[in-house]
Design a protein around this motif. Structure first.
Motif, mmCIF file in Angstrom:
data_model
loop_
_atom_site.group_PDB
_atom_site.id
_atom_site.type_symbol
_atom_site.label_atom_id
_atom_site.label_comp_id
_atom_site.label_asym_id
_atom_site.label_seq_id
_atom_site.Cartn_x
_atom_site.Cartn_y
_atom_site.Cartn_z
ATOM 1 N N THR A 73 5.415 -4.002 -5.431
ATOM 2 C CA THR A 73 5.726 -2.880 -6.036
ATOM 3 C C THR A 73 4.950 -2.644 -7.200
ATOM 4 O O THR A 73 4.797 -1.611 -7.755
ATOM 5 C CB THR A 73 7.210 -2.738 -6.327
ATOM 6 O OG1 THR A 73 7.706 -3.913 -6.927
ATOM 7 C CG2 THR A 73 7.921 -2.652 -4.762
ATOM 8 N N PHE A 74 4.552 -3.554 -7.942
ATOM 9 C CA PHE A 74 3.985 -3.554 -9.267
ATOM 10 C C PHE A 74 2.356 -3.035 -9.156
ATOM 11 O O PHE A 74 2.089 -2.286 -10.134
ATOM 12 C CB PHE A 74 3.643 -4.997 -9.677
ATOM 13 C CG PHE A 74 4.854 -5.853 -9.835
ATOM 14 C CD1 PHE A 74 5.797 -5.458 -11.155
ATOM 15 C CD2 PHE A 74 5.261 -6.796 -9.256
ATOM 16 C CE1 PHE A 74 6.942 -6.182 -11.275
ATOM 17 C CE2 PHE A 74 6.545 -7.639 -9.571
ATOM 18 C CZ PHE A 74 7.452 -7.074 -10.402
ATOM 19 N N GLN A 75 1.914 -2.784 -7.918
ATOM 20 C CA GLN A 75 0.571 -2.195 -7.680
ATOM 21 C C GLN A 75 0.766 -0.690 -7.185
ATOM 22 O O GLN A 75 -0.066 0.095 -7.121
ATOM 23 C CB GLN A 75 -0.336 -3.061 -6.754
ATOM 24 C CG GLN A 75 -0.865 -4.006 -7.112
ATOM 25 C CD GLN A 75 0.053 -5.453 -6.960
ATOM 26 O OE1 GLN A 75 0.806 -5.472 -5.986
ATOM 27 N NE2 GLN A 75 -0.025 -6.159 -8.004
ATOM 28 N N MET A 76 2.129 -0.184 -7.118
ATOM 29 C CA MET A 76 2.425 1.099 -6.928
ATOM 30 C C MET A 76 1.631 1.971 -8.015
ATOM 31 O O MET A 76 1.851 1.796 -9.280
ATOM 32 C CB MET A 76 3.839 1.295 -6.773
ATOM 33 C CG MET A 76 4.479 1.083 -5.398
ATOM 34 S SD MET A 76 3.549 2.088 -3.878
ATOM 35 C CE MET A 76 4.293 3.445 -4.486
ATOM 36 N N SER A 107 13.827 0.794 -3.243
ATOM 37 C CA SER A 107 14.016 2.010 -4.345
ATOM 38 C C SER A 107 13.086 3.005 -4.050
ATOM 39 O O SER A 107 12.909 4.103 -4.218
ATOM 40 C CB SER A 107 14.623 1.507 -5.542
ATOM 41 O OG SER A 107 13.386 0.709 -5.994
ATOM 42 N N VAL A 108 11.809 2.238 -3.926
ATOM 43 C CA VAL A 108 10.648 3.062 -3.861
ATOM 44 C C VAL A 108 10.457 3.866 -2.496
ATOM 45 O O VAL A 108 10.239 5.026 -2.624
ATOM 46 C CB VAL A 108 9.276 2.072 -3.661
ATOM 47 C CG1 VAL A 108 7.962 2.940 -3.412
ATOM 48 C CG2 VAL A 108 9.257 1.318 -4.957
ATOM 49 N N LEU A 112 10.621 7.954 -2.365
ATOM 50 C CA LEU A 112 9.716 9.038 -1.643
ATOM 51 C C LEU A 112 9.939 9.312 -0.407
ATOM 52 O O LEU A 112 9.121 10.192 0.264
ATOM 53 C CB LEU A 112 8.337 7.769 -1.927
ATOM 54 C CG LEU A 112 7.714 7.406 -3.364
ATOM 55 C CD1 LEU A 112 6.638 6.314 -2.980
ATOM 56 C CD2 LEU A 112 7.459 8.540 -4.062
ATOM 57 N N ALA A 113 10.735 8.701 0.506
ATOM 58 C CA ALA A 113 11.269 9.233 1.764
ATOM 59 C C ALA A 113 10.051 9.374 2.635
ATOM 60 O O ALA A 113 9.898 10.637 3.088
ATOM 61 C CB ALA A 113 12.091 10.296 1.482
ATOM 62 N N PRO A 114 9.239 8.363 2.972
ATOM 63 C CA PRO A 114 8.265 8.454 3.991
ATOM 64 C C PRO A 114 8.548 8.950 5.249
ATOM 65 O O PRO A 114 9.682 8.336 5.455
ATOM 66 C CB PRO A 114 7.330 7.354 3.936
ATOM 67 C CG PRO A 114 8.336 6.316 3.381
ATOM 68 C CD PRO A 114 9.225 7.133 2.505
#
Length: 321
Positions: A73-76, A107-108, A112-114
């Motif tokens: 997640t750090f690379q998002m 949480s990501v 974003l709800a893909p």
């Protein structure tokens, strides 16, 4: 890359691929999805984040997408967030805490709800993450579980065997309606009828923190009570509703896709299987909730294939949608 080319790249939808297993690299899954031994030249690379090109080409449409490797997640980034339409996460099923390592991504995904959410492992493990645990996790977070090398393969005598392994991943990605889609001749009308449903998912992403206002505490019983750790919280009911609604949206999207397709054997088999899956999901609901659920599915599907909402308003039992 020029500013124009860079802007074009940002408009191409992406499939975010991540691995929470240090022994399994994301690139391995990318190669399996692309059915190749050698990775293609990346279209872009930023440190550990890599974008690989993929053109989905089936009998209905072509669509340029990017398989985007994101280790954590750090690379998002905002670029990835704006283009992500599918999320595939690999985890280590041989250790008890394999699913816990996915927690930072929850949480990501909720924000974003893909449209496509797939949880992948080599195979479930009785000494690590069991099938029951993996399936309950998927129900709680609206994912689909895919084992790359399942212990139990579909019965060869089954008239409608389910797809497994990477074939199922590719099938799910083909069933999505990408923003970069270009319809082939003869399929424009049927496939395009899904636009209302797809647009609603793009424009109104839902998360467990922000469930739809129409949800009622009585719904959502498809989530097993013993596995749902949110049961004790005040908003547990609405969180379950959101899980069920999200999964139903995905089912309706694939169902509408199949219905709009050609009447060939493969399409019919998958359509038959999908209808049975949706029936099985609803079978655990009490009678009255099953009725309301059926009405919601019927209404959403009607809208997905281009129907007029006014034409079915009178069929509702009074439950707001």
């Amino acid at each position: 890359m020029s500013a124009t080319e860079d802007s074009t790249e940002m408009n191409i939808p992406c499939v975010l691929v991540t691995s929470c297993d240090s022994g399994f690299k994301e690139e391995e899954l990318v190669k399996q999805i692309l059915s190749t031994q050698t990775l293609p030249e990346p279209t872009k690379r930023e440190e550990t984040v890599v974008w690989y090109p993929w053109t989905i080409n089936n009998k209905y449409y072509t669509a340029d997408v990017r398989l985007c490797v994101v280790p954590s997640t750090f690379q998002m980034s905002s670029e990835i967030a704006q283009s992500m339409q599918a999320f595939i996460a690999y985890f280590d099923s041989t250790v008890k805490d394999g699913l816990e390592k996915l927690q930072p991504w929850i949480s990501v995904v909720e924000d974003l709800a893909p449209e496509v959410l797939i949880l992948v492992c080599d195979r479930v493990c009785e000494n690590g993450v069991t099938r029951h645990e993996a399936q309950q996790w998927c129900l709680a977070h609206a994912f689909e579980l895919v084992e790359l090398n399942p212990q139990e393969l579909p019965d060869e005598d089954d008239d409608f065997p389910e797809s497994t392994g990477v074939k199922r991943i590719v099938q799910a990605l083909n069933a999505n309606v990408w923003t970069s889609v270009e319809m082939k001749d003869g399929h424009n009308q049927g496939f395009g009828l899904m636009s209302s449903l797809v647009a609603s998912r793009h424009n109104n992403p839902r998360s467990c923190q922000d469930p739809p206002s129409s949800s009622s505490p009585e719904e959502g019983t498809l989530v097993n009570e013993e596995a749902n750790h949110t049961q004790s919280s005040p908003n547990a009911g609405t969180q379950e509703d959101t899980v069920v609604d999200a999964m139903t949206d995905l089912d309706i999207q694939e169902l509408a896709n199949l219905t709009a397709g050609d009447a060939d054997v493969d399409n019919f088999e998958r359509l038959f299987t999908k209808l049975k899956e949706m029936k099985d999901k609803a079978s655990s609901l009490p009678h009255e909730q099953r009725k309301v659920h059926a009405e919601k599915v019927a209404k959403a599907f009607w809208m997905a294939i281009g129907g007029d909402e006014d034409e079915i308003d009178g069929l509702s039992s009074g439950e707001e949608s």
